[in-house]
Design a protein around this motif. Structure first.
Motif, mmCIF file in Angstrom:
data_model
loop_
_atom_site.group_PDB
_atom_site.id
_atom_site.type_symbol
_atom_site.label_atom_id
_atom_site.label_comp_id
_atom_site.label_asym_id
_atom_site.label_seq_id
_atom_site.Cartn_x
_atom_site.Cartn_y
_atom_site.Cartn_z
ATOM 1 N N PHE A 1 0.816 -1.212 0.000
ATOM 2 C CA PHE A 1 0.000 0.000 0.000
ATOM 3 C C PHE A 1 0.853 1.267 0.000
ATOM 4 C CE2 PHE A 1 -2.763 -3.218 2.028
ATOM 5 C CZ PHE A 1 -3.803 -3.198 1.106
ATOM 6 N N ASP A 2 2.138 1.084 -0.214
ATOM 7 C CA ASP A 2 3.054 2.213 -0.361
ATOM 8 C C ASP A 2 3.026 3.164 0.841
ATOM 9 O OD1 ASP A 2 5.060 3.566 -1.775
ATOM 10 O OD2 ASP A 2 3.609 4.888 -2.747
ATOM 11 N N GLY A 3 2.851 2.606 2.061
ATOM 12 C CA GLY A 3 2.866 3.398 3.278
ATOM 13 C C GLY A 3 1.580 4.152 3.568
ATOM 14 N N LYS A 4 0.568 4.030 2.700
ATOM 15 C CA LYS A 4 -0.695 4.739 2.915
ATOM 16 C C LYS A 4 -1.589 4.018 3.913
ATOM 17 C CE LYS A 4 -0.600 7.132 -1.428
ATOM 18 N NZ LYS A 4 -1.173 7.338 -2.737
ATOM 19 N N ILE A 5 -1.392 2.716 4.059
ATOM 20 C CA ILE A 5 -2.090 1.929 5.079
ATOM 21 C C ILE A 5 -1.026 1.160 5.840
ATOM 22 C CG2 ILE A 5 -3.738 0.091 5.555
ATOM 23 C CD1 ILE A 5 -5.120 0.791 2.915
ATOM 24 N N VAL A 6 -0.975 1.368 7.159
ATOM 25 C CA VAL A 6 0.031 0.704 7.987
ATOM 26 C C VAL A 6 -0.682 -0.004 9.125
ATOM 27 C CG1 VAL A 6 2.055 1.033 9.453
ATOM 28 C CG2 VAL A 6 1.738 2.475 7.421
ATOM 29 N N MET A 7 -0.464 -1.322 9.224
ATOM 30 C CA MET A 7 -1.026 -2.115 10.313
ATOM 31 C C MET A 7 0.100 -2.464 11.274
ATOM 32 S SD MET A 7 -3.634 -4.635 8.367
ATOM 33 C CE MET A 7 -3.727 -4.281 6.632
ATOM 34 N N SER A 8 -0.097 -2.134 12.560
ATOM 35 C CA SER A 8 0.940 -2.426 13.549
ATOM 36 C C SER A 8 0.558 -3.665 14.350
ATOM 37 C CB SER A 8 1.147 -1.219 14.468
ATOM 38 O OG SER A 8 -0.043 -0.921 15.158
ATOM 39 N N PRO A 9 1.548 -4.315 14.992
ATOM 40 C CA PRO A 9 1.286 -5.538 15.760
ATOM 41 C C PRO A 9 0.297 -5.344 16.919
ATOM 42 C CG PRO A 9 3.639 -5.274 15.383
ATOM 43 C CD PRO A 9 2.968 -4.009 14.917
ATOM 44 N N ASN A 10 0.159 -4.096 17.426
ATOM 45 C CA ASN A 10 -0.763 -3.862 18.547
ATOM 46 C C ASN A 10 -2.219 -3.727 18.097
ATOM 47 O OD1 ASN A 10 -0.860 -1.322 17.417
ATOM 48 N ND2 ASN A 10 -0.024 -0.257 19.188
ATOM 49 N N GLY A 11 -2.472 -3.821 16.795
ATOM 50 C CA GLY A 11 -3.840 -3.764 16.284
ATOM 51 C C GLY A 11 -4.253 -2.422 15.716
ATOM 52 N N ASN A 12 -3.393 -1.432 15.804
ATOM 53 C CA ASN A 12 -3.708 -0.130 15.216
ATOM 54 C C ASN A 12 -3.572 -0.175 13.703
ATOM 55 O OD1 ASN A 12 -4.156 1.058 17.690
ATOM 56 N ND2 ASN A 12 -2.087 1.889 17.861
ATOM 57 N N VAL A 13 -4.427 0.569 13.021
ATOM 58 C CA VAL A 13 -4.338 0.729 11.579
ATOM 59 C C VAL A 13 -4.272 2.218 11.300
ATOM 60 C CG1 VAL A 13 -5.468 0.342 9.365
ATOM 61 C CG2 VAL A 13 -5.681 -1.371 11.161
ATOM 62 N N ASP A 14 -3.217 2.655 10.637
ATOM 63 C CA ASP A 14 -3.072 4.054 10.250
ATOM 64 C C ASP A 14 -3.347 4.173 8.763
ATOM 65 O OD1 ASP A 14 -2.324 4.986 12.787
ATOM 66 O OD2 ASP A 14 -0.239 4.412 12.449
ATOM 67 N N ILE A 15 -4.278 5.071 8.415
ATOM 68 C CA ILE A 15 -4.648 5.287 7.022
ATOM 69 C C ILE A 15 -4.394 6.750 6.706
ATOM 70 C CG2 ILE A 15 -6.537 5.204 5.363
ATOM 71 C CD1 ILE A 15 -7.722 2.931 7.085
ATOM 72 N N LYS A 16 -3.649 7.031 5.666
ATOM 73 C CA LYS A 16 -3.220 8.395 5.341
ATOM 74 C C LYS A 16 -4.286 9.226 4.644
ATOM 75 C CE LYS A 16 0.816 7.525 6.945
ATOM 76 N NZ LYS A 16 1.070 7.874 8.300
ATOM 77 N N GLU A 17 -5.307 8.618 4.078
ATOM 78 C CA GLU A 17 -6.322 9.364 3.343
ATOM 79 C C GLU A 17 -7.715 9.094 3.917
ATOM 80 O OE1 GLU A 17 -5.757 11.692 1.027
ATOM 81 O OE2 GLU A 17 -3.608 11.369 1.203
ATOM 82 N N THR A 18 -8.726 9.052 3.091
ATOM 83 C CA THR A 18 -10.121 8.943 3.497
ATOM 84 C C THR A 18 -10.557 7.492 3.641
ATOM 85 O OG1 THR A 18 -10.600 10.992 2.334
ATOM 86 C CG2 THR A 18 -12.471 9.578 2.827
ATOM 87 N N VAL A 19 -11.361 7.230 4.675
ATOM 88 C CA VAL A 19 -11.992 5.925 4.854
ATOM 89 C C VAL A 19 -13.467 6.101 4.514
ATOM 90 C CG1 VAL A 19 -12.629 4.127 6.512
ATOM 91 C CG2 VAL A 19 -10.404 5.255 6.691
ATOM 92 N N LYS A 20 -13.978 5.272 3.613
ATOM 93 C CA LYS A 20 -15.396 5.324 3.254
ATOM 94 C C LYS A 20 -16.040 4.029 3.708
ATOM 95 C CE LYS A 20 -15.013 8.438 -0.627
ATOM 96 N NZ LYS A 20 -15.404 8.721 -2.009
ATOM 97 N N ALA A 21 -17.185 4.154 4.360
ATOM 98 C CA ALA A 21 -17.900 2.980 4.857
ATOM 99 C C ALA A 21 -19.382 3.304 4.910
ATOM 100 C CB ALA A 21 -17.397 2.606 6.251
ATOM 101 N N LYS A 22 -20.195 2.267 4.813
ATOM 102 C CA LYS A 22 -21.639 2.457 4.939
ATOM 103 C C LYS A 22 -22.001 2.760 6.393
ATOM 104 C CE LYS A 22 -26.078 0.363 3.988
ATOM 105 N NZ LYS A 22 -26.808 -0.734 3.384
ATOM 106 N N LYS A 23 -21.295 2.127 7.322
ATOM 107 C CA LYS A 23 -21.581 2.299 8.739
ATOM 108 C C LYS A 23 -20.290 2.135 9.527
ATOM 109 C CE LYS A 23 -24.604 0.351 12.312
ATOM 110 N NZ LYS A 23 -25.666 -0.648 12.562
ATOM 111 N N VAL A 24 -20.127 2.947 10.552
ATOM 112 C CA VAL A 24 -18.973 2.839 11.444
ATOM 113 C C VAL A 24 -19.495 2.636 12.852
ATOM 114 C CG1 VAL A 24 -16.965 4.022 12.396
ATOM 115 C CG2 VAL A 24 -17.553 4.337 9.991
ATOM 116 N N VAL A 25 -18.988 1.621 13.527
ATOM 117 C CA VAL A 25 -19.353 1.351 14.914
ATOM 118 C C VAL A 25 -18.071 1.432 15.731
ATOM 119 C CG1 VAL A 25 -20.313 -0.328 16.522
ATOM 120 C CG2 VAL A 25 -21.253 -0.160 14.212
ATOM 121 N N ALA A 26 -18.097 2.233 16.799
ATOM 122 C CA ALA A 26 -16.916 2.404 17.637
ATOM 123 C C ALA A 26 -17.341 2.585 19.090
ATOM 124 C CB ALA A 26 -16.115 3.612 17.179
ATOM 125 N N SER A 27 -16.465 2.222 19.995
ATOM 126 C CA SER A 27 -16.722 2.432 21.421
ATOM 127 C C SER A 27 -16.367 3.845 21.842
ATOM 128 C CB SER A 27 -15.895 1.449 22.251
ATOM 129 O OG SER A 27 -16.258 0.134 21.939
#
Length: 109
Positions: A1-27
């Motif tokens: 993904f050329d550094g635009k999406i980075v997944m770390s071992p602790n479960g974090n996901v870093d995304i450099k641009e826009t995330v599109k989704a029909k629904k987002v559920v978060a605590s």
């Protein structure tokens, strides 16, 4: 993904641009300190309005304001919006010691 999406071992996901989704559920939802989407401002004593500078506001934005103290019966309202520049929060009558409020902008497209 050329550094635009980075997944770390602790479960974090870093995304450099826009995330599109029909629904987002978060605590929990958190805005970074450098965000122009949320903040705190004050209608100063003996004034009726304050302009809040932020490049993310648009005419279509939903702007939520929450007083941080006693409003003495006054209601905060959005008086005007200048897309890409600022919005103005106003009250109808002055308050002796001013009124601090939090604000949060949600973009609508």
């Amino acid at each position: 993904f050329d550094g635009k999406i980075v997944m770390s071992p602790n479960g974090n996901v870093d995304i450099k641009e826009t995330v599109k989704a029909k629904k987002v559920v978060a605590s929990e939802y958190e805005v970074s300190d450098s965000s122009e989407s949320a903040g705190t401002s004050t209608v100063k004593a003996q004034t009726l309005r304050v302009s809040v500078n932020t490049g993310v506001v648009r005419e279509s934005s939903k702007i939520f304001v929450t007083p941080r103290g006693n409003t003495k019966g006054e209601s905060l309202y959005i008086e005007s919006v200048i897309s890409g520049e600022s919005f103005t929060v106003a009250i109808s009558n002055t308050i002796g010691n001013g009124l601090e409020f939090d604000w949060f902008i949600v973009g609508v497209n």
